[in-house]
Design a protein around this motif. Sequence first.
Motif, PDB file in Angstrom:
ATOM      1  N   PHE A  65      -5.586   7.887  -8.911  1.00  0.00           N
ATOM      2  CA  PHE A  65      -6.746   7.410  -8.174  1.00  0.00           C
ATOM      3  C   PHE A  65      -6.380   6.373  -7.102  1.00  0.00           C
ATOM      4  CE2 PHE A  65     -10.874   5.330  -7.670  1.00  0.00           C
ATOM      5  CZ  PHE A  65     -11.630   6.459  -7.418  1.00  0.00           C
ATOM      6  N   GLY A  66      -5.222   5.704  -7.306  1.00  0.00           N
ATOM      7  CA  GLY A  66      -4.785   4.665  -6.378  1.00  0.00           C
ATOM      8  C   GLY A  66      -4.810   5.074  -4.904  1.00  0.00           C
TER       9      GLY A  66
ATOM     10  N   PHE B  22       0.832  -1.211   0.000  1.00  0.00           N
ATOM     11  CA  PHE B  22       0.000   0.000   0.000  1.00  0.00           C
ATOM     12  C   PHE B  22       0.866   1.261   0.000  1.00  0.00           C
ATOM     13  CE2 PHE B  22      -4.195  -1.741   2.042  1.00  0.00           C
ATOM     14  CZ  PHE B  22      -4.439  -2.438   0.877  1.00  0.00           C
ATOM     15  N   LEU B  23       1.899   1.240   0.834  1.00  0.00           N
ATOM     16  CA  LEU B  23       2.752   2.430   0.977  1.00  0.00           C
ATOM     17  C   LEU B  23       3.468   2.748  -0.340  1.00  0.00           C
ATOM     18  CD1 LEU B  23       3.748   4.521   3.028  1.00  0.00           C
ATOM     19  CD2 LEU B  23       5.583   2.948   3.653  1.00  0.00           C
ATOM     20  N   VAL B  24       4.050   1.726  -0.978  1.00  0.00           N
ATOM     21  CA  VAL B  24       4.773   1.941  -2.243  1.00  0.00           C
ATOM     22  C   VAL B  24       3.789   2.376  -3.337  1.00  0.00           C
ATOM     23  CG1 VAL B  24       6.225   0.876  -4.014  1.00  0.00           C
ATOM     24  CG2 VAL B  24       6.575   0.289  -1.621  1.00  0.00           C
ATOM     25  N   HIS B  25       2.648   1.674  -3.440  1.00  0.00           N
ATOM     26  CA  HIS B  25       1.614   2.036  -4.415  1.00  0.00           C
ATOM     27  C   HIS B  25       1.207   3.506  -4.246  1.00  0.00           C
ATOM     28  CE1 HIS B  25       0.538  -1.067  -7.047  1.00  0.00           C
ATOM     29  NE2 HIS B  25      -0.408  -1.681  -6.381  1.00  0.00           N
ATOM     30  N   PHE B  26       0.957   3.896  -3.018  1.00  0.00           N
ATOM     31  CA  PHE B  26       0.481   5.240  -2.688  1.00  0.00           C
ATOM     32  C   PHE B  26       1.462   6.303  -3.212  1.00  0.00           C
ATOM     33  CE2 PHE B  26      -0.344   8.927  -0.049  1.00  0.00           C
ATOM     34  CZ  PHE B  26      -1.699   8.879   0.213  1.00  0.00           C
ATOM     35  N   ILE B  27       2.741   6.129  -2.876  1.00  0.00           N
ATOM     36  CA  ILE B  27       3.738   7.144  -3.246  1.00  0.00           C
ATOM     37  C   ILE B  27       4.028   7.110  -4.751  1.00  0.00           C
ATOM     38  CG2 ILE B  27       6.125   7.905  -2.894  1.00  0.00           C
ATOM     39  CD1 ILE B  27       5.830   6.789   0.002  1.00  0.00           C
ATOM     40  N   VAL B  28       4.174   5.899  -5.320  1.00  0.00           N
ATOM     41  CA  VAL B  28       4.494   5.790  -6.755  1.00  0.00           C
ATOM     42  C   VAL B  28       3.346   6.362  -7.593  1.00  0.00           C
ATOM     43  CG1 VAL B  28       4.868   4.160  -8.653  1.00  0.00           C
ATOM     44  CG2 VAL B  28       6.094   3.855  -6.519  1.00  0.00           C
ATOM     45  N   ASP B  29       2.097   6.103  -7.180  1.00  0.00           N
ATOM     46  CA  ASP B  29       0.962   6.617  -7.958  1.00  0.00           C
ATOM     47  C   ASP B  29       0.902   8.146  -7.875  1.00  0.00           C
ATOM     48  OD1 ASP B  29      -1.101   6.226  -9.732  1.00  0.00           O
ATOM     49  OD2 ASP B  29      -2.641   5.996  -8.205  1.00  0.00           O
ATOM     50  N   LEU B  30       1.155   8.701  -6.685  1.00  0.00           N
ATOM     51  CA  LEU B  30       1.157  10.159  -6.544  1.00  0.00           C
ATOM     52  C   LEU B  30       2.238  10.792  -7.415  1.00  0.00           C
ATOM     53  CD1 LEU B  30       0.612  11.126  -2.790  1.00  0.00           C
ATOM     54  CD2 LEU B  30      -0.918  11.488  -4.714  1.00  0.00           C
ATOM     55  N   LYS B  31       3.431  10.172  -7.435  1.00  0.00           N
ATOM     56  CA  LYS B  31       4.566  10.759  -8.150  1.00  0.00           C
ATOM     57  C   LYS B  31       4.526  10.489  -9.651  1.00  0.00           C
ATOM     58  CE  LYS B  31       8.704  11.167  -5.722  1.00  0.00           C
ATOM     59  NZ  LYS B  31       9.947  10.528  -5.221  1.00  0.00           N
ATOM     60  N   HIS B  32       4.142   9.260 -10.043  1.00  0.00           N
ATOM     61  CA  HIS B  32       4.269   8.869 -11.449  1.00  0.00           C
ATOM     62  C   HIS B  32       2.947   8.492 -12.113  1.00  0.00           C
ATOM     63  CE1 HIS B  32       8.658   8.672 -10.885  1.00  0.00           C
ATOM     64  NE2 HIS B  32       8.362   8.188  -9.708  1.00  0.00           N
ATOM     65  N   LYS B  33       1.861   8.491 -11.340  1.00  0.00           N
ATOM     66  CA  LYS B  33       0.537   8.135 -11.862  1.00  0.00           C
ATOM     67  C   LYS B  33       0.490   6.731 -12.448  1.00  0.00           C
ATOM     68  CE  LYS B  33      -0.726  12.886 -12.394  1.00  0.00           C
ATOM     69  NZ  LYS B  33      -0.720  14.054 -13.215  1.00  0.00           N
ATOM     70  N   ILE B  34       1.196   5.795 -11.825  1.00  0.00           N
ATOM     71  CA  ILE B  34       1.056   4.389 -12.204  1.00  0.00           C
ATOM     72  C   ILE B  34       1.028   3.520 -10.939  1.00  0.00           C
ATOM     73  CG2 ILE B  34       2.059   4.338 -14.536  1.00  0.00           C
ATOM     74  CD1 ILE B  34       4.674   3.408 -13.168  1.00  0.00           C
ATOM     75  N   LEU B  35       0.374   2.355 -11.061  1.00  0.00           N
ATOM     76  CA  LEU B  35       0.420   1.349 -10.008  1.00  0.00           C
ATOM     77  C   LEU B  35       1.174   0.161 -10.603  1.00  0.00           C
ATOM     78  CD1 LEU B  35      -3.319   1.622  -8.878  1.00  0.00           C
ATOM     79  CD2 LEU B  35      -1.351   2.414  -7.600  1.00  0.00           C
ATOM     80  N   PRO B  36       2.438  -0.056 -10.200  1.00  0.00           N
ATOM     81  CA  PRO B  36       3.252  -1.096 -10.863  1.00  0.00           C
ATOM     82  C   PRO B  36       2.581  -2.472 -10.851  1.00  0.00           C
ATOM     83  CG  PRO B  36       4.597   0.216  -9.390  1.00  0.00           C
ATOM     84  CD  PRO B  36       3.182   0.642  -9.169  1.00  0.00           C
ATOM     85  N   ASP B  37       2.612  -3.142 -12.022  1.00  0.00           N
ATOM     86  CA  ASP B  37       2.013  -4.467 -12.178  1.00  0.00           C
ATOM     87  C   ASP B  37       2.615  -5.488 -11.213  1.00  0.00           C
ATOM     88  OD1 ASP B  37       0.015  -4.219 -14.000  1.00  0.00           O
ATOM     89  OD2 ASP B  37       1.279  -4.558 -15.749  1.00  0.00           O
ATOM     90  N   SER B  38       3.932  -5.394 -10.998  1.00  0.00           N
ATOM     91  CA  SER B  38       4.597  -6.387 -10.138  1.00  0.00           C
ATOM     92  C   SER B  38       4.011  -6.357  -8.727  1.00  0.00           C
ATOM     93  CB  SER B  38       6.099  -6.129 -10.105  1.00  0.00           C
ATOM     94  OG  SER B  38       6.347  -4.769  -9.881  1.00  0.00           O
ATOM     95  N   LEU B  39       3.693  -5.157  -8.232  1.00  0.00           N
ATOM     96  CA  LEU B  39       3.118  -5.055  -6.888  1.00  0.00           C
ATOM     97  C   LEU B  39       1.681  -5.573  -6.868  1.00  0.00           C
ATOM     98  CD1 LEU B  39       4.265  -1.643  -5.398  1.00  0.00           C
ATOM     99  CD2 LEU B  39       5.142  -3.914  -4.930  1.00  0.00           C
ATOM    100  N   ASN B  40       0.937  -5.261  -7.929  1.00  0.00           N
ATOM    101  CA  ASN B  40      -0.436  -5.784  -8.020  1.00  0.00           C
ATOM    102  C   ASN B  40      -0.438  -7.307  -8.071  1.00  0.00           C
ATOM    103  OD1 ASN B  40      -2.130  -3.595  -7.790  1.00  0.00           O
ATOM    104  ND2 ASN B  40      -2.105  -3.111  -9.968  1.00  0.00           N
TER     105      ASN B  40
END
Length: 260
Positions: free
Chosen positions: A234-235, A117-135
Amino acid sequence: MIDQISIILKIFFFTFGVLIGSFLNVLIYRLPRDLNIVLPRSSCPNCNKMIRWYENIPIISFIKLGGRCSGCGESISYLYPIVELLTGCISLWLAPEYLSYEHLLNYLFLFTIMCIFLVHFIVDLKHKILPDSLNLLLFLLMLSHGWLFYKWTFWLSGLLVGFFVPFSVTWLFYLITKKIGMGGGDLKLYGCLGLYLGPIGIIYNISLSCMLGAVVGGLWLLVAKKNKNEPIPFGPFIIVVSFFQIYYFDFFCRYFPCYR
Ligand SMILES: [Zn+2]
């Protein structure tokens, strides 16, 4: 004696969390750039100077270096020590009271989800993506949890509702406006969460995260005077709602009808 052991355990779980936090920083930097997450060793993004092991001690090195690279003097983001400290606190918060196999496994499960959740949250805010590997990692975790603890109808319907309800809405929205409302990463994240939350829980999640997104996104557009066409990540909204649903389960059961 018991007090001493519990203090040592608390220090252990905090330190473990801080070290994992240091690795999360690597993920936050490398995943959106498609870089290998293990090699090469970390270096300064400004001058490429290799960071030595004693300059890479979580939190302590940041303070010792005064928040600057020892090679070029470029300032290092405050986000690094904040993520390390936060991950340490999360680990301490989730630390089991008794060191049984079952409690430890439960801790590892909940702690890993918080890290994702923490990595998704920051990466989405900064780069507007949710990495597939984490999903994918989240999917495997949630699927094994569902497999072990829930009836298959519960997690499978949660997965289908979680993916196809927002997918259909996004598709309709696209047909009408020719704009992509929600990214593929968001849909996959909803699907993964559906495995854990079940069909009703995920419907609550979709509704609440959309409401939260509309309110916060609307306010943000107003305050920051941004272009309406610029996509808003949106993540973070999905993650905030999921956090409360997973870690404050009792609250949801009490105040939301048919929750369980
Ligand atoms: Zn440097």
